[in-house]
Design a protein around this motif. Structure first.
Motif, PDB file in Angstrom:
ATOM      1  N   GLY A  10     -19.778 -18.283  59.601  1.00  0.00           N
ATOM      2  CA  GLY A  10     -20.404 -18.999  58.386  1.00  0.00           C
ATOM      3  C   GLY A  10     -21.729 -18.951  58.338  1.00  0.00           C
ATOM      4  O   GLY A  10     -22.608 -19.405  57.165  1.00  0.00           O
ATOM      5  N   ARG A  11     -22.384 -19.011  59.519  1.00  0.00           N
ATOM      6  CA  ARG A  11     -23.938 -18.987  59.224  1.00  0.00           C
ATOM      7  C   ARG A  11     -24.790 -18.106  58.489  1.00  0.00           C
ATOM      8  O   ARG A  11     -25.777 -18.501  57.901  1.00  0.00           O
ATOM      9  CB  ARG A  11     -24.368 -18.596  60.890  1.00  0.00           C
ATOM     10  N   ALA A  12     -24.396 -16.831  58.237  1.00  0.00           N
ATOM     11  CA  ALA A  12     -24.926 -15.907  57.559  1.00  0.00           C
ATOM     12  C   ALA A  12     -25.070 -16.428  56.043  1.00  0.00           C
ATOM     13  O   ALA A  12     -25.788 -16.558  55.384  1.00  0.00           O
ATOM     14  CB  ALA A  12     -24.413 -14.536  57.292  1.00  0.00           C
ATOM     15  N   GLN A  13     -23.752 -17.008  55.642  1.00  0.00           N
ATOM     16  CA  GLN A  13     -23.671 -17.550  54.181  1.00  0.00           C
ATOM     17  C   GLN A  13     -24.517 -18.826  53.961  1.00  0.00           C
ATOM     18  O   GLN A  13     -25.242 -18.873  53.229  1.00  0.00           O
ATOM     19  CB  GLN A  13     -22.283 -18.089  53.998  1.00  0.00           C
ATOM     20  N   ASP A  14     -24.726 -19.443  55.081  1.00  0.00           N
ATOM     21  CA  ASP A  14     -25.774 -20.804  55.030  1.00  0.00           C
ATOM     22  C   ASP A  14     -27.140 -20.342  54.884  1.00  0.00           C
ATOM     23  O   ASP A  14     -28.088 -20.803  54.083  1.00  0.00           O
ATOM     24  CB  ASP A  14     -25.571 -21.584  56.309  1.00  0.00           C
ATOM     25  N   ALA A  15     -27.236 -19.352  55.633  1.00  0.00           N
ATOM     26  CA  ALA A  15     -28.870 -18.524  55.529  1.00  0.00           C
ATOM     27  C   ALA A  15     -29.241 -18.322  54.166  1.00  0.00           C
ATOM     28  O   ALA A  15     -30.185 -18.359  53.874  1.00  0.00           O
ATOM     29  CB  ALA A  15     -28.744 -17.556  56.634  1.00  0.00           C
ATOM     30  N   VAL A  16     -28.255 -17.684  53.501  1.00  0.00           N
ATOM     31  CA  VAL A  16     -28.534 -16.945  52.310  1.00  0.00           C
ATOM     32  C   VAL A  16     -28.795 -18.290  51.260  1.00  0.00           C
ATOM     33  O   VAL A  16     -29.856 -18.122  50.583  1.00  0.00           O
ATOM     34  CB  VAL A  16     -27.241 -16.088  51.700  1.00  0.00           C
ATOM     35  N   CYS A  17     -27.995 -19.217  51.364  1.00  0.00           N
ATOM     36  CA  CYS A  17     -28.167 -20.410  50.532  1.00  0.00           C
ATOM     37  C   CYS A  17     -29.728 -21.050  50.731  1.00  0.00           C
ATOM     38  O   CYS A  17     -30.457 -21.297  49.946  1.00  0.00           O
ATOM     39  CB  CYS A  17     -27.248 -21.563  50.777  1.00  0.00           C
ATOM     40  N   TRP A  18     -30.056 -20.767  52.032  1.00  0.00           N
ATOM     41  CA  TRP A  18     -31.244 -21.397  52.304  1.00  0.00           C
ATOM     42  C   TRP A  18     -32.470 -20.730  51.982  1.00  0.00           C
ATOM     43  O   TRP A  18     -33.448 -21.177  51.451  1.00  0.00           O
ATOM     44  CB  TRP A  18     -31.706 -21.840  53.785  1.00  0.00           C
ATOM     45  N   ALA A  19     -32.276 -19.257  51.996  1.00  0.00           N
ATOM     46  CA  ALA A  19     -33.159 -18.489  51.577  1.00  0.00           C
ATOM     47  C   ALA A  19     -33.471 -18.494  50.140  1.00  0.00           C
ATOM     48  O   ALA A  19     -34.613 -18.476  49.465  1.00  0.00           O
ATOM     49  CB  ALA A  19     -32.869 -16.982  52.026  1.00  0.00           C
ATOM     50  N   ARG A  20     -32.174 -18.569  49.257  1.00  0.00           N
ATOM     51  CA  ARG A  20     -32.581 -18.974  47.829  1.00  0.00           C
ATOM     52  C   ARG A  20     -33.464 -20.329  47.595  1.00  0.00           C
ATOM     53  O   ARG A  20     -34.219 -20.367  46.787  1.00  0.00           O
ATOM     54  CB  ARG A  20     -30.995 -19.148  47.279  1.00  0.00           C
ATOM     55  N   ASP A  21     -32.910 -21.378  48.381  1.00  0.00           N
ATOM     56  CA  ASP A  21     -33.603 -22.434  48.084  1.00  0.00           C
ATOM     57  C   ASP A  21     -34.931 -22.570  48.526  1.00  0.00           C
ATOM     58  O   ASP A  21     -35.855 -23.187  47.694  1.00  0.00           O
ATOM     59  CB  ASP A  21     -32.983 -23.862  48.955  1.00  0.00           C
ATOM     60  N   ALA A  22     -35.139 -21.732  49.601  1.00  0.00           N
ATOM     61  CA  ALA A  22     -36.552 -21.583  50.055  1.00  0.00           C
ATOM     62  C   ALA A  22     -37.405 -20.818  48.863  1.00  0.00           C
ATOM     63  O   ALA A  22     -38.863 -20.855  48.785  1.00  0.00           O
ATOM     64  CB  ALA A  22     -36.888 -20.916  51.288  1.00  0.00           C
ATOM     65  N   GLY A  23     -36.862 -19.970  48.089  1.00  0.00           N
ATOM     66  CA  GLY A  23     -37.555 -19.057  47.027  1.00  0.00           C
ATOM     67  C   GLY A  23     -37.630 -17.703  47.117  1.00  0.00           C
ATOM     68  O   GLY A  23     -38.426 -16.931  46.386  1.00  0.00           O
ATOM     69  N   PHE A  24     -36.865 -17.217  48.150  1.00  0.00           N
ATOM     70  CA  PHE A  24     -36.720 -15.874  47.978  1.00  0.00           C
ATOM     71  C   PHE A  24     -36.152 -15.090  46.804  1.00  0.00           C
ATOM     72  O   PHE A  24     -35.258 -15.740  46.583  1.00  0.00           O
ATOM     73  CB  PHE A  24     -35.961 -15.157  49.530  1.00  0.00           C
TER      74      PHE A  24
END
Length: 206
Positions: free
Chosen positions: A65-79
């Motif tokens: 599940g880590r990749a899905q978490d990373a995608v959410c974090w990236a969106r929140d960060a502004g990518f």
């Protein structure tokens, strides 16, 4: 630091696509925010699989599940663009395993997805295990079946095929991938970086 050096020395266009790659377990919300602050706007995560036994064979250290978490974090960060990389054809991976991975990747709602068949590279530990008979070579028919599956699944999800191993939502195609296939020129800076200038390919010492 490298990106600031490039910007200060050569300049970047206002709409430059600035991509970085990362393993899902090498990022945090804080590190992703720092990358965006430095000027990165696109990121590609090496998800590879969502199935634990496949990740183990590939010697990947992240949990499914880590990749899905990373995608959410990236969106929140502004990518503004997020991509996931998958690998199919790992020894022991069934078609159902591959379906699980593709479904998990699509559930993360990426803008871009790359799906690469497993290639056994000479000189790697994986190749040594194949040579010793510990792992089988990827099966060509299995690879073909999995490629056809992912192509259909991504098309149904609205990601268009634009390059051998790459699919994207309209307008989110990787500019470097497009430049590569058009034989455009690019300069590579840094250790191991590849360049293509005037029809000649060359690369720096790793």
């Amino acid at each position: 630091g490298i990106l600031h050096g490039l910007r200060d020395t050569f300049g970047l266009t206002a709409d430059a696509e600035v991509t970085t790659e990362a393993n899902p377990d090498s990022v945090t919300p804080e590190s992703l925010a720092a990358l965006v602050a430095a000027g990165f706007n696109r990121i590609s995560f090496g998800m590879q699989s969502a199935v634990p036994h496949v990740l183990r064979v590939l010697e990947r250290t992240h949990t499914p599940g880590r990749a899905q978490d990373a995608v959410c974090w990236a969106r929140d960060a502004g990518f503004t663009s997020v991509s996931l990389d998958l690998i199919y054809g790992t020894p022991g991976e069934s078609l159902d395993d591959w379906r699980r991975s593709v479904d998990a990747a699509l559930a993360a709602d990426p803008d871009h997805l790359s799906a690469y068949s497993l290639i056994v590279e000479d000189g790697t530990r994986f190749a040594a295990r194949v040579r010793r008979g510990e792992l089988p070579m990827p099966d060509e028919d299995d690879l073909a079946d999995k490629y056809e599956f992912v192509d259909a699944a991504l098309a149904d999800a609205g990601l268009g095929w634009y390059e051998v191993s790459n699919w994207a939502r309209p307008g989110r195609e990787c500019r470097h991938n497009l430049a590569y296939w058009r034989s455009d020129d690019w300069w590579g800076l840094g250790p191991g970086a590849h360049s293509h200038v005037g029809g000649v390919r060359f690369w720096n010492v790793k």
